[in-house]
Motif scaffolding. Structure first.
Motif: not given
Length: 141
Positions: A45-57, A61-71
């Motif tokens: 799983r991806v813990m964190h990624a930054n993508l530059a697109l459309f002149r922004g960012e 991240h993947d889901e991590f239900p083991e950390f509480g699943g708030s997102v």
């Protein structure tokens, strides 16, 4: 680097299932550039990624239900509560962004059209459940 000196004041940070596939889709569909990614200890799983697109960012991240699943991914919750709005310079850019995204596998929410707010506008849903809106001013004479 995940956190640099030129960080915008507001960024979208989206949750997906299968982060590596999402990165590949955004590269193909939006011309995104993966400027950073860190895999989780599980190597899957991806813990964190930054993508530059459309002149922004956009961060993701993947889901991590083991950390509480708030997102969670829109696929897990059965929809999304937001649309990510991309403001483009020209009306033709909306049509081009829509065509590229749908050719890459996004589904149509709203085909490109001129709106009452004097913009060219379209919406797509990516394979990960996120809704993207493309918006540009319409030239009036």
């Amino acid at each position: 680097m995940a956190f640099g000196t030129d960080v915008p004041p507001i960024q979208a940070h989206i949750c997906v299932r299968d982060g590596l596939a999402a990165i590949a889709f955004y590269e193909k569909a939006f011309g995104a550039v993966n400027t950073f990614h860190q895999m989780a200890e599980d190597g899957q799983r991806v813990m964190h990624a930054n993508l530059a697109l459309f002149r922004g960012e956009v961060m993701l991240h993947d889901e991590f239900p083991e950390f509480g699943g708030s997102v969670l991914s829109p696929l897990t919750i059965g929809g999304t509560g937001v649309a990510i709005s991309i403001n483009l310079p020209e009306a033709a850019d909306v049509d081009a962004a829509y065509a590229r995204a749908t050719a890459a596998g996004a589904s149509t929410v709203l085909e490109p059209q001129d709106t009452f707010w004097q913009a060219r506008y379209a919406r797509i849903k990516d394979p990960f459940g996120h809704v993207w809106a493309f918006n540009a001013p319409v030239a009036h004479s």
